[in-house]
Design an enzyme around this catalytic site. Structure first.
Site, mmCIF file in Angstrom:
data_model
loop_
_atom_site.group_PDB
_atom_site.id
_atom_site.type_symbol
_atom_site.label_atom_id
_atom_site.label_comp_id
_atom_site.label_asym_id
_atom_site.label_seq_id
_atom_site.Cartn_x
_atom_site.Cartn_y
_atom_site.Cartn_z
ATOM 1 N N HIS A 264 -3.361 -5.878 1.133
ATOM 2 C CA HIS A 264 -2.649 -6.070 2.401
ATOM 3 C C HIS A 264 -2.577 -7.533 2.829
ATOM 4 O O HIS A 264 -3.407 -7.977 3.625
ATOM 5 C CB HIS A 264 -3.373 -5.298 3.513
ATOM 6 C CG HIS A 264 -3.252 -3.814 3.408
ATOM 7 N ND1 HIS A 264 -2.266 -3.109 4.054
ATOM 8 C CD2 HIS A 264 -3.994 -2.903 2.754
ATOM 9 C CE1 HIS A 264 -2.405 -1.815 3.788
ATOM 10 N NE2 HIS A 264 -3.449 -1.655 3.000
ATOM 11 N N GLU B 75 -0.659 -8.790 4.935
ATOM 12 C CA GLU B 75 -0.396 -8.858 6.384
ATOM 13 C C GLU B 75 -1.679 -8.779 7.200
ATOM 14 O O GLU B 75 -1.695 -9.081 8.382
ATOM 15 C CB GLU B 75 0.601 -7.760 6.791
ATOM 16 C CG GLU B 75 0.023 -6.372 7.017
ATOM 17 C CD GLU B 75 -0.301 -5.616 5.717
ATOM 18 O OE1 GLU B 75 -0.190 -6.215 4.629
ATOM 19 O OE2 GLU B 75 -0.683 -4.429 5.812
ATOM 20 N N CYS C 167 0.835 -1.206 0.000
ATOM 21 C CA CYS C 167 0.000 0.000 0.000
ATOM 22 C C CYS C 167 0.874 1.263 0.000
ATOM 23 O O CYS C 167 1.552 1.522 -0.981
ATOM 24 C CB CYS C 167 -0.965 -0.056 1.173
ATOM 25 S SG CYS C 167 -2.392 1.008 0.990
#
Lengths: 84, 228
Positions: free
Chosen positions: B195, B197, B86
């Site tokens: 994302h 994560e 991002c």
């Protein structure tokens, strides 16, 4: 003292979704004939005269930080101004 | 394996990144403040999402000149894995570590939802644990994820297999060729808008992102294995 006016605009090949939204809004408001709106940035830099090569310094600033050459073009004007 | 999680003023996905490494991948991670001048001892560099320097001027444009970025460049040159998510992706683009640029989502809206991604290239140090063309679900959260590059760059990306992830089905931001993530020519710098994560635990909605971190670890272990 110098006043440097920097204009950053999106390259012509790059679509400008913000400009399109503003153009559509202007049309809805009743303004006829607005065929295109492109949104850019305007910056003013006050730079002290230290005998430096102002022109090349400004070009450097524009190319490295003030604009992104991948999607943007820039132009600038340098004005000498008197500070009271 | 020891990861650096770079923290800029305005980063806000640093804790998620740390959590993914520490608690899910179960490897070492350390936060590194943006004015640090050393990344010695780290095997992988992670640039998290957020709004570094308030997204002023252009996303990532100011963070790109933080002192730590010189070290990130060195790590990239040395072939260490460098991964930006991002805002981290935006910083890598501004730094010129990845080609192209980012601008406003076509819809002008901030988009926050799960999207389907297609793994276009699974022969990378970031995606070897996925199948080719595997469809995975990963969240996005961005206002400027509309990836742009000129045709020449695009042709090069395609030719070299540098397009790693594309949006599958709906393209949320208008990016060129539905691009969601790209890597450099050498294959050790990856940037992506979604994302992974945030997708490392089924309890929190899905774990499709974990394989990305496992791929990095696998590659590192293989290259550091003691050969008999």
């Amino acid at each position: 003292m110098f006043k440097v006016k920097v204009y950053v605009t999106l390259r012509e090949s790059v679509l400008d979704p913000q400009g399109t939204a503003v153009k559509n809004s202007l049309s809805k408001m009743g303004y006829e004939g607005v065929e295109d709106v492109r949104i850019g940035k305007y910056m003013e830099l006050m730079i002290e005269d230290k005998g430096q090569d102002l022109e090349s310094a400004v070009k450097d600033m524009c190319g490295r930080l003030l604009s992104n050459p991948v999607i943007e073009d820039y132009r600038y004007e340098i004005e000498e101004c008197v500070v009271s | 394996m020891k990861f650096a999680v770079i923290v800029f003023p305005g980063s806000n996905c640093d804790v998620d990144m740390y959590h993914a490494i520490k608690d899910e991948l179960k490897e070492e991670a350390e936060y590194v403040w943006h004015d640090s001048e050393s990344l010695e001892g780290f095997d992988g560099i992670l640039l998290p999402g957020g709004f570094s320097f308030g997204d002023y001027l252009r996303t990532g444009s100011i963070a790109r000149f933080s002192p730590v970025m010189k070290e990130v460049e060195k790590a990239a040159k040395a072939g260490k894995p460098v991964f930006g998510v991002c805002n981290g992706f935006q910083v890598l683009l501004e730094a010129g570590l990845l080609p192209g640029a980012m601008h406003r989502n076509e819809s002008l809206k901030f988009i926050c939802k799960n999207v389907s991604l297609k793994v276009e290239n699974n022969e990378t140090m970031f995606t070897s644990a996925y199948d080719k063309n595997e469809i995975i679900s990963i969240p996005v959260a961005h206002g400027e994820g509309n990836y742009y590059c000129d045709e020449e760059t695009l042709a090069r990306l395609e030719e070299n297999g540098q397009i790693v992830f594309t949006y599958h089905g709906e393209n949320p931001n208008g990016s060129v060729k539905d691009i969601a993530g790209i890597m450099n020519e050498k294959g050790n710098v990856l940037g992506m808008m979604p994302h992974p994560e945030r997708a490392v635990d089924p309890l929190l909605g899905g774990a499709d992102g974990l394989k990305l971190f496992k791929s990095i670890l696998k590659q590192w272990r293989e290259s550091h294995a003691v050969k008999a």
